[in-house]
Design a protein around this motif. Structure first.
Motif, PDB file in Angstrom:
ATOM      1  N   LEU A  15      12.557   5.105  -4.157  1.00  0.00           N
ATOM      2  CA  LEU A  15      11.276   4.253  -3.426  1.00  0.00           C
ATOM      3  C   LEU A  15      11.327   2.391  -2.792  1.00  0.00           C
ATOM      4  O   LEU A  15      11.052   2.256  -2.159  1.00  0.00           O
ATOM      5  N   ALA A  16      11.987   2.123  -4.103  1.00  0.00           N
ATOM      6  CA  ALA A  16      12.610   1.020  -3.493  1.00  0.00           C
ATOM      7  C   ALA A  16      13.244   0.533  -3.108  1.00  0.00           C
ATOM      8  O   ALA A  16      12.735  -0.521  -1.693  1.00  0.00           O
ATOM      9  N   LEU A  23       9.498  -4.149   4.198  1.00  0.00           N
ATOM     10  CA  LEU A  23       8.811  -5.420   3.984  1.00  0.00           C
ATOM     11  C   LEU A  23      10.152  -6.638   4.486  1.00  0.00           C
ATOM     12  O   LEU A  23      10.029  -7.933   5.068  1.00  0.00           O
ATOM     13  N   GLY A  24      11.731  -6.053   4.527  1.00  0.00           N
ATOM     14  CA  GLY A  24      12.217  -7.465   4.623  1.00  0.00           C
ATOM     15  C   GLY A  24      12.322  -7.978   6.508  1.00  0.00           C
ATOM     16  O   GLY A  24      12.223  -8.840   6.964  1.00  0.00           O
ATOM     17  N   SER A 262       9.181  -2.409  -8.260  1.00  0.00           N
ATOM     18  CA  SER A 262       8.601  -3.568  -8.410  1.00  0.00           C
ATOM     19  C   SER A 262       9.359  -4.986  -8.808  1.00  0.00           C
ATOM     20  O   SER A 262      10.001  -5.939  -8.024  1.00  0.00           O
ATOM     21  N   ILE A 263      10.170  -3.971  -9.362  1.00  0.00           N
ATOM     22  CA  ILE A 263      11.602  -5.308  -9.805  1.00  0.00           C
ATOM     23  C   ILE A 263      12.919  -5.102  -8.959  1.00  0.00           C
ATOM     24  O   ILE A 263      13.372  -6.550  -8.677  1.00  0.00           O
ATOM     25  N   ASN A 264      13.046  -4.414  -8.112  1.00  0.00           N
ATOM     26  CA  ASN A 264      13.962  -4.574  -7.251  1.00  0.00           C
ATOM     27  C   ASN A 264      14.042  -4.646  -5.244  1.00  0.00           C
ATOM     28  O   ASN A 264      14.381  -4.588  -4.808  1.00  0.00           O
ATOM     29  N   LEU A 265      12.308  -4.274  -5.317  1.00  0.00           N
ATOM     30  CA  LEU A 265      11.633  -4.505  -3.773  1.00  0.00           C
ATOM     31  C   LEU A 265      11.990  -5.355  -3.356  1.00  0.00           C
ATOM     32  O   LEU A 265      12.631  -4.713  -2.250  1.00  0.00           O
ATOM     33  N   MET A 342      18.354  -0.916 -12.693  1.00  0.00           N
ATOM     34  CA  MET A 342      17.664  -1.896 -12.017  1.00  0.00           C
ATOM     35  C   MET A 342      17.104  -3.099 -12.679  1.00  0.00           C
ATOM     36  O   MET A 342      17.354  -3.967 -11.658  1.00  0.00           O
ATOM     37  N   THR A 343      16.637  -3.336 -13.773  1.00  0.00           N
ATOM     38  CA  THR A 343      16.481  -4.842 -14.649  1.00  0.00           C
ATOM     39  C   THR A 343      17.740  -5.376 -13.877  1.00  0.00           C
ATOM     40  O   THR A 343      18.320  -6.640 -14.387  1.00  0.00           O
TER      41      THR A 343
END
Length: 570
Positions: A15-16, A23-24, A262-265, A342-343
């Motif tokens: 998803l990210a 967004l990019g 959202s962490i990787n978005l 992910m974090t």
């Protein structure tokens, strides 16, 4: 392990990337000063900032001027954070009545938030006032993330320039990234999180009565807005000591999915933005695939280790197929595995489970993901910048094999770029292993450990890895609120942040002056499977060979000790 767990991990990771693609494109338009749909609202605000600062956004800076502006801005931010934290006790908006923090904790926290690390040697709900959280910590969550993005924007311009001089304007990049990217997305996410149950209030606490009839005060803050930029800015520092395992930060499985994604978005978005800005979409797509392979392997390894019976339970003949120690039971092992990967693959550091409670090999994977350089996808802009550095090293290795001057994205890669690239990638092992070696034999440092033996070494190694890689997560057993730990971890954070940034900007300065070359028959393709394999190999060798001896003495030894204990029982 089951298919639902694997599906949850795959959904969270994918998803990210899927959302990050458009967004990019938008982020690239922001970096390039192209028109966006937010221009009618934000253009006047942007112009106001330039007028107030006497800035000409169209004036491009040399890499020296760009780097000096970046360092000066962050130095002022450091002083402001330090001053507010020291004076917290006499400043307003302190309904909790907290005193000012100690000099060494103020130093550590200022270094932490200015470097986008968000390491916390304190419990947020018991240490920082509402004013401190909002005025300096939240502000740094925005501008430290934007600082990383400016580095990627400058590097992208260097690749498309043909014998140029400037790499862009730091002040314009900083303002535009904050105004057009971070602020709107944070507002939207904050509203979503409030609707899903996160508190958003200036009240200090609420009174409650426990099931036993005892009175209790429950700490409150403006949680939703802080949570939004904490994750989108790839910051990670929480308002509460247990971070995203706290029900006020992460109340439901839906908020867990949203905040995990959202962490990787924006880290992935910066990859795609770089590809569009440097006119090298296929080449950067290869970098995304490389990073995704490593990140997915890390998540899979953590899930596999955490869904095995813990050796202590096996020895006690307890039937258990999942190690639930340290997990948030509302979310379970798959969520912890995805979040932990992910974090630590990003420079985020938020947690929904305690990494110190992972099985030894699971804890080793979280450390290893950080030791690779925080490039999976790392911070906003800083991740893709260091990944490009890895790509430069990969084409250099390939050039050595065939005896040809290496090229990357149309620019020759020569001795100066490789020297600077090595500076960028060696600072993390230098800081991590250097400070860890001293701390392992220093009595003052050893006082902060909860455990002796291999797990105690893991606490030390994880702490300095997290600080040097600007991650911010920790093995929970380490008590870091002491002069030695706060000071050395703060120094590690600043080395890990600003040494690579200056090196990358110097690389941009060297590349921008070079001619843009068209591909020839001897040019190594950098968008195919061969290059992806070469790049992954370079990344693993740089991470594995430098850190494997330390990991062998810590989590790997602990793993074999646990197995030996079970064997001795049987």
């Amino acid at each position: 392990m089951n298919w639902q767990g694997w599906a949850e991990i795959a959904l969270t990771l994918c998803l990210a990337v899927v959302i990050a693609w458009p967004l990019g494109v938008y982020m690239s338009r922001v970096w390039n000063g192209e028109r966006t749909w937010l221009d009618p609202v934000l253009k006047p605000v942007e112009a106001l900032f330039y007028a107030a600062g006497g800035i000409d956004p169209k004036k491009s800076q040399t890499w020296h001027a760009y780097a000096l502006a970046l360092l000066a801005f962050n130095a002022v931010g450091f002083v402001m954070v330090y001053a507010v934290l020291r004076l917290q006790g006499v400043l307003p908006l302190n309904p909790q009545g907290f005193a000012g923090v100690s000099p060494h904790l103020a130093f550590n926290t200022a270094a932490s938030f200015v470097t986008n690390t968000n390491w916390q040697s304190y419990g947020g709900e018991t240490t920082m006032s509402t004013l401190s959280q909002m005025l300096v910590l939240t502000v740094q969550n925005f501008v430290s993330a934007a600082t990383g993005a400016t580095v990627a924007a400058a590097l992208a311009r260097a690749f498309i320039a043909n014998r140029g001089e400037g790499v862009g304007n730091f002040w314009a990049d900083l303002v535009r990234t904050t105004l057009y990217v971070l602020l709107p997305l944070s507002i939207v996410l904050s509203i979503v999180l409030v609707a899903l149950g996160l508190p958003q209030t200036l009240a200090a606490s609420v009174d409650a009565t426990t099931l036993e009839g005892a009175p209790q005060k429950i700490a409150l803050f403006a949680v939703a807005s802080q949570e939004a930029i904490k994750q989108l800015g790839i910051n990670g520092g929480g308002l509460f000591n247990v971070n995203s395992a706290h029900p006020f930060e992460n109340p439901t499985p839906l908020t867990n999915l949203i905040t995990a994604v959202s962490i990787n978005l924006l880290g992935w978005a910066a990859f795609f933005a770089f590809g569009r800005s440097a006119m090298a979409r296929k080449d950067i797509r290869a970098l995304v695939i490389s990073a995704m392979i490593l990140l997915s392997a890390g998540a899979a390894a953590i899930y596999a280790t955490e869904t095995q019976s813990a050796p202590a339970l096996v020895a006690a003949h307890v039937d258990s197929s999942v190690n639930m120690e340290g997990k948030e039971v509302r979310f379970g092992a798959p969520s912890t595995a995805a979040w932990a990967a992910m974090t630590t693959g990003a420079s985020n550091g938020s947690v929904n489970g305690m990494h110190s409670s992972l099985m030894p090999l699971g804890g080793a994977v979280t450390m290893f993901l950080m030791q690779l350089g925080e490039i999976l996808p790392g911070g906003i802009g800083s991740g893709i910048a260091v990944m490009v550095v890895m790509a430069l090293l990969a084409v250099f290795v390939a050039g050595l094999m065939v005896g040809r001057t290496p090229e990357y994205l149309g620019k020759k890669v020569e001795a100066r770029e490789i020297q600077l690239a090595m500076l960028a990638v060696l600072v993390i092992p230098l800081s991590t292993l250097g400070f860890s070696g001293v701390a392992a034999v220093l009595p003052e440092a050893l006082k902060g450990l909860m455990h002796a033996g291999p797990h105690g070494l893991s606490e030390i190694l994880y702490g300095y890895t997290s600080a040097s890689a600007n991650n911010g997560s920790a093995f929970a057993g380490l008590t870091a609120n002491a002069p030695w730990w706060n000071t050395t971890l703060g120094i590690s954070m600043m080395l890990g942040r600003f040494a690579p940034i200056v090196a990358v900007l110097a690389i941009a300065g060297a590349l921008v002056a070079k001619p843009k070359l068209a591909p020839s028959s001897g040019t190594l393709p950098t968008d195919g499977g061969l290059f992806i394999g070469l790049l992954i190999g370079v990344i693993l060798i740089l991470g594995g060979l430098q850190f494997f001896p330390a990991l062998a003495l810590g989590p790997i030894v602990e793993h074999f000790q646990a197995l030996a204990a079970v064997a001795s029982v049987h």
